[in-house]
Enzyme design. Structure first.
Site, PDB file in Angstrom:
ATOM      1  N   ASP A 188       0.835  -1.208  -0.101  1.00  0.00           N
ATOM      2  CA  ASP A 188       0.092   0.024  -0.053  1.00  0.00           C
ATOM      3  C   ASP A 188       0.788   1.175  -0.138  1.00  0.00           C
ATOM      4  O   ASP A 188       0.325   2.372  -0.231  1.00  0.00           O
ATOM      5  CB  ASP A 188      -1.048  -0.071   1.404  1.00  0.00           C
ATOM      6  N   SER A 189       2.176   0.999   0.084  1.00  0.00           N
ATOM      7  CA  SER A 189       3.039   2.228  -0.243  1.00  0.00           C
ATOM      8  C   SER A 189       2.858   2.767  -1.652  1.00  0.00           C
ATOM      9  O   SER A 189       3.506   3.841  -1.994  1.00  0.00           O
ATOM     10  CB  SER A 189       4.775   1.706  -0.110  1.00  0.00           C
TER      11      SER A 189
ATOM     12  N   ASP B  76      -1.289  -6.385  -0.025  1.00  0.00           N
ATOM     13  CA  ASP B  76      -1.207  -5.761   1.103  1.00  0.00           C
ATOM     14  C   ASP B  76      -2.710  -5.130   1.585  1.00  0.00           C
ATOM     15  O   ASP B  76      -3.125  -4.360   0.638  1.00  0.00           O
ATOM     16  CB  ASP B  76      -0.061  -4.386   0.895  1.00  0.00           C
TER      17      ASP B  76
ATOM     18  N   LYS C 100      -0.753  -9.515   3.195  1.00  0.00           N
ATOM     19  CA  LYS C 100       0.088  -9.070   4.243  1.00  0.00           C
ATOM     20  C   LYS C 100      -0.912  -7.953   5.372  1.00  0.00           C
ATOM     21  O   LYS C 100      -1.457  -7.423   4.496  1.00  0.00           O
ATOM     22  CB  LYS C 100       1.310  -8.176   4.061  1.00  0.00           C
TER      23      LYS C 100
ATOM     24  N   GLU D 136      -0.727  -5.210   8.979  1.00  0.00           N
ATOM     25  CA  GLU D 136      -0.010  -4.607   9.965  1.00  0.00           C
ATOM     26  C   GLU D 136      -0.488  -5.038  11.120  1.00  0.00           C
ATOM     27  O   GLU D 136      -1.881  -5.162  11.429  1.00  0.00           O
ATOM     28  CB  GLU D 136       0.115  -3.208   9.583  1.00  0.00           C
TER      29      GLU D 136
ATOM     30  N   GLU E  43       9.893  -4.270  10.215  1.00  0.00           N
ATOM     31  CA  GLU E  43      10.283  -2.843   9.568  1.00  0.00           C
ATOM     32  C   GLU E  43      10.907  -2.178  10.558  1.00  0.00           C
ATOM     33  O   GLU E  43      10.328  -1.652  11.845  1.00  0.00           O
ATOM     34  CB  GLU E  43       9.000  -2.197   9.030  1.00  0.00           C
TER      35      GLU E  43
HETATM   36  O1  KIV Z   1       3.452  -1.020   1.696  1.00  0.00           O
HETATM   37  C1  KIV Z   1       4.388  -1.358   1.708  1.00  0.00           C
HETATM   38  O2  KIV Z   1       5.303  -1.450   0.722  1.00  0.00           O
HETATM   39  C2  KIV Z   1       4.952  -1.925   2.953  1.00  0.00           C
HETATM   40  C3  KIV Z   1       6.522  -1.870   3.343  1.00  0.00           C
HETATM   41  C4  KIV Z   1       6.754  -0.689   3.881  1.00  0.00           C
HETATM   42  C5  KIV Z   1       6.735  -2.940   4.062  1.00  0.00           C
HETATM   43  O3  KIV Z   1       4.074  -2.290   3.807  1.00  0.00           O
END
Ligand code: KIV
Length: 283
Positions: free
Chosen positions: A45-46, A85, A115, A117, A184
């Site tokens: 989600d970056s 994500d 993934k 958090e 992280e």
């Molecule tokens: O969204 C992403 O790319 C991430 C990384 C910062 C680990 O979660």
């Protein structure tokens, strides 16, 4: 090369073979990564920062955006382990919601894992998604969706107490059934302890050299993202600079009439140009 499965990643941990992992957000970049032999791709989600330029970072990113970008990456890297994500508020409200949204990554984008958090506070959610038959990667340490609670993008676990909280989070994520853990922005001491403590593969982004594998943001390593440069990033190319130079050269050549040249032009079929002139003259 055959697509890796969780069994390969478990074996790699046992044999001390490092896993290579990068983010990707689009079809061509996913193709480059598969050609380069990457083990795993995260459609992070970056993309809120790296693709959409949101000042709110990852927080405004929606499920729809994540799905669209993950579908594109899946098409570009059909033989690579791809992880979706879960964006902010796609899993925090209820476990039912979380299972439904995680399932969308599988059904609509064909991911191999998702993934999310958080540590102790998301164990119910991890368990629900795992019970529904999906593969989960936990993510603890600096978790970008909650940087407001950390007071910014700051390294985590630098004191004994906060390091111990991370160890408890890591154990809780494994206990809940996750197959991977991402750490992280933590110190190498914490990275080493958790990697050795857990049975599941532990990968790091800014977590030192001892993790079972390394993740970086593709826009950072290629020098596309220039807004800030975290300490843990190594740049392997300068694509922003190179792109600006290439565009400047194009602009100059068009303005000076140097582009296009003969080689960039289509040819009439032999004899057709003369015929055309006759048709025009007959009018
Ligand atoms: O969204 C992403 O790319 C991430 C990384 C910062 C680990 O979660």
């Amino acid at each position: 090369m055959a697509k890796k499965t969780i069994l390969d990643f478990q074996r790699m941990k046992k044999q001390g073979e490092k896993v290579t992992w990068l983010t990707a957000y689009d079809y061509p970049t996913a193709q480059f990564q598969e050609r380069a032999g990457i083990d795993m791709i995260l459609v992070g989600d970056s993309l809120g920062n790296c693709v959409y330029g949101y000042s709110g970072g990852t927080v405004p990113v929606t499920m729809e955006q994540c799905i669209v970008h993950t579908e594109a990456v899946r098409r570009g890297a059909p033989n690579t382990f791809v992880m979706g994500d879960m964006p902010f508020l796609s899993y925090q409200i209820t476990p039912e919601d979380a299972v439904r949204n995680a399932g969308r990554f599988y059904k609509e984008a064909g991911v191999d894992a998702i993934k999310l958090e958080g540590g102790c506070r998301v164990t119910k959610v991890i368990k629900a998604i795992v019970d529904a038959g999906m593969v989960v990667c936990g993510h603890i340490g600096l978790t970008p969706q909650s940087t407001g609670q950390f007071g910014g993008y700051k390294a985590q676990g630098r004191t004994a107490e906060s390091g111990y909280e991370l160890i408890k989070d890591a154990r809780a994520v494994q206990e809940a059934g996750a197959s991977f853990l991402l750490l992280e922005a933590v110190t190498p001491e914490i990275g080493k302890f958790i990697t050795e403590d857990l049975k599941i593969p532990v990968y790091g982004i800014g977590a030192g050299p001892y993790c079972d594998g390394q993740l970086l943001i593709v826009s950072d390593i290629l020098g596309i993202w220039e807004a800030f440069h975290p300490k843990f990033v190594k740049r392997y190319a300068n694509m922003a600079e190179d792109s600006v130079k290439a565009i400047q050269a194009y602009v100059a050549e068009v303005r000076e009439g140097k582009f296009p040249e003969q080689v960039h032009c289509y040819k009439m079929i032999e004899g057709e140009a003369e015929k055309l002139m006759k048709l025009v003259e007959q009018e």
